[in-house]
Design an enzyme around this catalytic site. Structure first.
Site, PDB file in Angstrom:
ATOM      1  N   LEU A 184       0.819  -1.211   0.000  1.00 36.97           N
ATOM      2  CA  LEU A 184       0.000   0.000   0.000  1.00 36.97           C
ATOM      3  C   LEU A 184       0.852   1.260   0.000  1.00 36.97           C
ATOM      4  O   LEU A 184       0.599   2.185  -0.778  1.00 36.97           O
ATOM      5  CB  LEU A 184      -0.942   0.002   1.209  1.00 36.97           C
ATOM      6  CG  LEU A 184      -1.839   1.238   1.331  1.00 36.97           C
ATOM      7  CD1 LEU A 184      -2.663   1.467   0.067  1.00 36.97           C
ATOM      8  CD2 LEU A 184      -2.747   1.109   2.553  1.00 36.97           C
ATOM      9  N   ARG A 216      -3.067  -4.108  21.832  1.00 38.32           N
ATOM     10  CA  ARG A 216      -2.589  -5.446  21.499  1.00 38.32           C
ATOM     11  C   ARG A 216      -1.533  -5.967  22.467  1.00 38.32           C
ATOM     12  O   ARG A 216      -1.537  -7.143  22.819  1.00 38.32           O
ATOM     13  CB  ARG A 216      -2.030  -5.438  20.075  1.00 38.32           C
ATOM     14  CG  ARG A 216      -3.099  -5.222  19.025  1.00 38.32           C
ATOM     15  CD  ARG A 216      -2.508  -5.035  17.653  1.00 38.32           C
ATOM     16  NE  ARG A 216      -3.573  -4.954  16.655  1.00 38.32           N
ATOM     17  CZ  ARG A 216      -3.363  -4.747  15.371  1.00 38.32           C
ATOM     18  NH1 ARG A 216      -2.129  -4.598  14.921  1.00 38.32           N
ATOM     19  NH2 ARG A 216      -4.367  -4.691  14.526  1.00 38.32           N
TER      20      ARG A 216
END
Length: 639
Positions: free
Chosen positions: A44, A331
């Site tokens: 990307l 996380r």
């Protein structure tokens, strides 16, 4: 120290990027056609940068080791991409996104870069929508949002569980447009082996054609790396098997400082390892934690089927320990909590190394169709891989190596310490500090590629408009190619008996055990000794079959593992040097009485940037002090 001049613009934080764009040097359209830019990596970040630079008029040479940019690891990003649009009217703003990123990174990121990432996030969503990305929409047709770990607002735009794939395809559509116009020349199936530095500036690369084995030389006026992270150093990771650090490490050996190499994120919702024959682990999107509840039995060693365990005998440990955020803690917090429960004997499954992610309550409240609309493809993937239907019984998950916050050190313009060498996306260290919040990777990649690098690279290239294209037959190209060939010849000539994969597995085990979710001084010191022994054994006894002048995937792997062995040593050295705990870097010697990460701000509030000094001389540490003028530094609490 001038080597670490971050070139942060002066003025108020909210005005830095705007004022910088207004004062930065430009290259006029006619002169852009005279300039060549080498871009390595077409995920990307790379595809966005290549298409944008081509649209601006530059000549771009784009390289990837896959057969097409569509296979870049960006396709694996599942849950979404963040932007501060505040479509839910729940109090979000650019500053709120900036603050969440700084806090989520445990105050180990540079304020100016993080604020800019938050600022351009809104433009990225508009760009991707215009490129045709099919983001989810609500009943009225407006773009929908969901929440993600570490925040209390809904700012994540998503396309079911395939957001990365859809964003990459959107960027790829722009890339192939520029290829058709002749502004981007695509070189697939190439491995970058060396950066060519001429008079202190990056002016080219050496590549190996992975199909023919041919060594190639390419020159340009600047070089951009968009080559992703190095999580596959653990062997078993959520990353694509081919993900590697070779390009970044080649740049590091030529003078680009490597920042915070030990900051590696362990993702909490991977499928647990099933056997010793796996080549990778599979990620289940963090978005599942929006509706799934994580739990273990309250009794140690309880092996009853999960649906037979009564509600009162279940420990929803994240909700118990972190009531304010519950299952949506960041996380690093969720991963360590899962490890703690499993280590204490409460884990589930045959190995005891997994916890439950349960959707029964969400299905009962919202209905199966609603859950299927949000996560259907993820549930289908889980069912195919495990044989268990998550609509009927809980998923089993366990933490795994994932994203690397560390990477090449860059200044505000995204240029490394080698002039003319830029690094964007996950390959740099810039925006995430010691821990990345979910849906932040696509946000950074799109922002860097579409809106930041195309502006800042002009400041450097404005000095190059009178310089002709550099021939590739000079002494610096000769030396760089010789270094590449010598390494390949050494690998092919080892004549050992051990496969590259077997040695990579051993490397991964050392790194996971001693430089994974938790670290301590003794383990890191032992790891350094073990890595030195393994490195010597690798070069003495690795077996690379086949020939160099043909397709040879074992040679590809050998090059990458050789670099991983050196990077692993630097990761452990960086982790050993940083005696505090922060974010994903958890030193057992530095924790609160409740078992949370304990920062030592007075000693370690800096970016650790390591300089390569030669194969036998090791590394030298440089420190970029982190100054916080716009946020209050405090203990990171999600309770």
């Amino acid at each position: 120290m001038t080597k670490l001049d971050a070139r942060i613009p002066s003025g108020p934080l909210a005005d830095k990027w705007s004022s910088h764009k207004e004062s930065i040097r430009l290259v006029n359209p006619a002169n852009r056609t005279k300039l060549d830019i080498i871009l390595v990596g077409t995920g990307l970040a790379g595809a966005a940068a290549a298409s944008t630079l081509g649209e601006l008029g530059y000549n771009v040479k784009a390289f990837c080791f896959q057969d097409t940019p569509r296979r870049a690891h960006s396709v694996a990003a599942q849950g979404g991409i963040n932007a501060a649009k505040n479509y839910k009217n729940d109090g979000d703003s650019v500053y709120r996104l900036f603050y969440d990123l700084i806090k989520g990174g445990d105050y180990r990121a540079r304020e100016a870069n993080v604020y800019r990432a938050a600022e351009v996030s809104n433009q990225s969503i508009d760009q991707l929508v215009a490129a045709g990305v099919p983001f989810a929409r609500d009943y009225s047709g407006y773009l929908d949002n969901r929440s993600f770990g570490g925040v209390q607002v809904s700012r994540t735009f998503y396309s079911r569980g395939i957001t990365g794939q859809q964003c990459l395809l959107g960027a790829y559509s722009g890339l192939i447009r520029q290829m058709a116009k002749g502004k981007v020349t695509m070189y697939p199936r190439r491995d970058m082996l060396e950066v060519v530095v001429v008079d202190g500036e990056a002016r080219g690369i050496i590549t190996r054609n992975l199909v023919t084995g041919e060594i190639e030389r390419h020159s340009g006026h600047a070089v951009v790396l968009a080559t992703g992270g190095y999580g596959t150093i653990y062997y078993l990771a959520t990353l694509a098997v081919g993900s590697n650090a070779t390009a970044a490490w080649a740049a590091h050996r030529k003078g680009a400082l490597f920042a915070n190499p030990s900051f590696v994120q362990i993702h909490p919702t991977s499928l647990p390892q099933l056997n010793d024959y796996q080549a990778k682990l599979t990620l289940m999107s963090e978005s599942l934690r929006n509706d799934g509840r994580i739990w273990v039995p309250k009794a140690k060693g309880d092996k009853r089927p999960p649906n037979t365990i009564p509600e009162g005998e279940r420990d929803y440990y994240l909700e118990r320990r972190y009531p304010a955020f519950g299952n949506l803690v960041p996380r690093d917090v969720a991963s360590r909590a899962a490890k703690e429960r499993c280590d204490a004997g409460y884990g589930v499954g045959e190995t005891g190394l997994s916890v439950y992610l349960d959707f029964s309550g969400a299905i009962e409240k919202q209905g199966k169709k609603a859950i299927e609309a949000k996560y259907g493809n993820l549930f289908e993937m889980y069912h195919k891989l495990t044989g268990s239907d998550p609509y009927r019984e809980p998923m089993r998950i366990y933490p795994a190596g994932h994203y690397t916050m560390g990477g090449l050190w860059v200044d505000y313009n995204l240029m490394t310490t080698v002039r003319g060498l830029f690094s964007i996306g996950e390959s740099n260290f810039s925006d995430h500090g010691a821990n990345r919040l979910g849906a932040g990777s696509l946000m950074q990649c799109a922002g860097d590629g579409y809106f930041i690098l195309p502006v800042t690279i002009g400041d450097y290239l404005s000095d190059k408009i009178k310089e002709p294209r550099m021939p590739v037959d000079g002494p610096d190209f000769d030396a760089a190619e010789k270094d590449a060939r010598d390494k390949l010849d050494r690998l092919m000539g080892s004549g050992g008996k051990q496969t590259v994969t077997s040695l990579h597995k051993r490397l991964g085990r050392i790194m996971w055990d001693d430089c994974g979710m938790v670290r301590d001084g003794g383990g890191l010191a032992n790891a350094l000794g073990a890595l030195a022994d393994l490195k010597e054994e690798f070069w003495r006894d690795v077996k690379v079959p086949g020939r160099q002048d043909q397709l040879n995937q074992e040679l590809e792997k050998a090059v990458r593992v050789a670099d991983f062995l050196e990077l692993g040593e630097l990761m452990c050295r960086d982790a050993l040097d940083r005696k505090e705990s922060c974010g994903a870097h958890f030193r057992e010697e530095s924790q609160t009485p409740e078992g949370e990460a304990l920062r030592i701000d007075e000693e370690y509030s800096y970016v650790a940037a390591w300089e390569y000094q030669g194969e036998d001389a090791g590394h030298k540490l440089h420190k970029e002090p982190l100054v916080f003028e716009n946020v209050e530094i405090k203990e990171r609490s999600y309770k």
